[in-house]
Design an enzyme around this catalytic site. Structure first.
Site, PDB file in Angstrom:
ATOM      1  N   GLY A 214       0.757  -1.242   0.000  1.00  0.00           N
ATOM      2  CA  GLY A 214       0.000   0.000   0.000  1.00  0.00           C
ATOM      3  C   GLY A 214       0.784   1.286   0.000  1.00  0.00           C
ATOM      4  CB  CYS A 335      11.646  -1.248  -9.060  1.00  0.00           C
ATOM      5  SG  CYS A 335      11.053  -2.881  -8.568  1.00  0.00           S
TER       6      CYS A 335
END
Length: 395
Positions: A214, A335
């Site tokens: 989150g 990423c």
């Protein structure tokens, strides 16, 4: 523990990490924690010293070694003080034999380096493996960057991230009472730039398709003043379960979570088709941009694992696109510094979805380098984790 015993323990842990890398087992941090639980006699200084040895060896060795000893010998070649501890003492490693094999050192295997985004220069290698600083993000619902400056006066602002504050590596900021009060979150600058690039605004309906624990959903709630409808989804129950208590701590009351079944994501999001003003797809990837935090990831990546990531990314991009309202935007992020996960993935998406366009000029000045339909961020160039971002607009 004696210094030699610490080296031998690090060798044993490296054996387990290398095996897990080859077999798709647990991450290095989990293996290290388990090893320390099994060695309760090790004091706090021992644990810190052993951890430093383990991760220094991982950073030194370019791919999964044949043994932990081979990895430690490679490190010992660069650090004579470690080589001196191969003395055969009780609980220590056996003396080094003439011609004993070492693990190969370097940034990564040549085949993996060949997959990098062309913008990545070899001089950037040191930055990819250096210990990362600890970045904080002020939660605007409860605090500001000036508050972080007061709480952590030894830090510095992240100039291009308006809520960012940077501390030394491994600072125990999460143990500060202000963290429990929701004043800030630990979040790398790259993720802060990504949240800003979404261009979310109060009142918007937003889907965070791969929400994990989150962090991005909380950043979006902060940027929108807790005045956006945010649906945070994931297929991993354990990760998604972390979000509700974090949201409560942050005062982010506009976040709803939805656990999705793998392979059934589109059907389980049918009520959101064509509704979202913004969709964030932070897709599963190689993690090649996070080697400074998890250097053993470069030991884990295989062609088959990369192919699985690529298939998941393409599928999730298509699912996310179906959720976007006309004229809305989708932010794709990984990423990763691998071109096939970045610019190539976006090019293929645009070929499959006619009418969609790639945006430009949505990152802070000086951050990122244009890479096809998106932007590449790297530690050496941007002072953050390696990231690829692309913001795409629906017809």
């Amino acid at each position: 523990m004696t210094p030699a015993a610490r080296v031998q323990t690090a060798i044993e842990i490296l054996d387990a990490i290398a095996a897990a890398a080859r077999e798709g087992g647990p991450p290095a941090d989990a293996i290290f924690s388990d090893a320390m639980r099994q060695r309760r006699y090790a004091g706090s200084k021992d644990r810190r010293a052993i951890r430093a040895l383990v991760y220094d060896a991982i950073r030194c060795v370019r791919s999964a070694p044949a043994s932990g000893r081979a990895a430690m010998l490679a490190l010992a070649d660069a650090q004579p003080e470690i080589a001196a501890l191969f003395d055969g003492s009780p609980y220590g490693p056996a003396p080094i034999a003439d011609g004993e094999p070492r693990a190969e050192t370097g940034l990564a295997a040549e085949a993996l380096i060949g997959l990098f985004e062309p913008l990545v220069e070899m001089e950037e290698g040191a930055g990819m493996l250096a210990r990362a600083p600890l970045d904080l993000r002020a939660n605007r619902i409860k605090a500001s960057r000036s508050d972080l400056a007061s709480l952590f006066p030894d830090g510095v602002e992240i100039s291009a991230a308006p809520d960012g504050w940077r501390l030394a590596p491994e600072t125990a900021a999460a143990q500060h009472p202000a963290h429990a009060d929701g004043a800030f979150e630990v979040q790398d600058a790259a993720s802060q730039y990504a949240a800003g690039a979404l261009d979310a605004a109060p009142g918007m309906a937003i889907v965070d398709l791969c929400a994990g624990g989150g962090g991005k959903a909380l950043a979006i709630a902060s940027l929108t003043g807790n005045d956006a409808q945010i649906l945070a989804c994931d297929t991993h129950r354990g990760r998604l379960q972390q979000l509700p208590p974090r949201a409560e701590r942050a005062g982010a009351s506009g976040i709803e979570t939805r656990l999705l079944n793998p392979g059934q994501e589109a059907a389980m999001l049918a009520d959101w088709h064509g509704r979202a003003a913004r969709v964030f797809v932070d897709a599963p990837c190689s993690g090649s941009g996070t080697w400074r935090r998890s250097p053993e990831l470069r030991w884990r990546l295989t062609p088959s694992r990369l192919d699985r990531h690529l298939a998941d990314q393409a599928r999730l991009l298509s699912i996310g696109a179906d959720l976007v309202a006309p004229g809305g935007k989708l932010l794709y992020a990984v990423c990763s510094i691998i071109a096939r996960e970045g610019r190539a993935q976006v090019e293929e998406f645009l070929n499959r979805h006619r009418g969609w366009t790639a945006d430009s000029d949505y990152l802070p000045a000086g951050i990122g380098r244009a890479a096809g339909g998106g932007y590449l961020l790297t530690p050496a160039h941007d002072g953050c984790d390696g990231f690829f971002l692309a913001r795409l607009t629906a017809p």
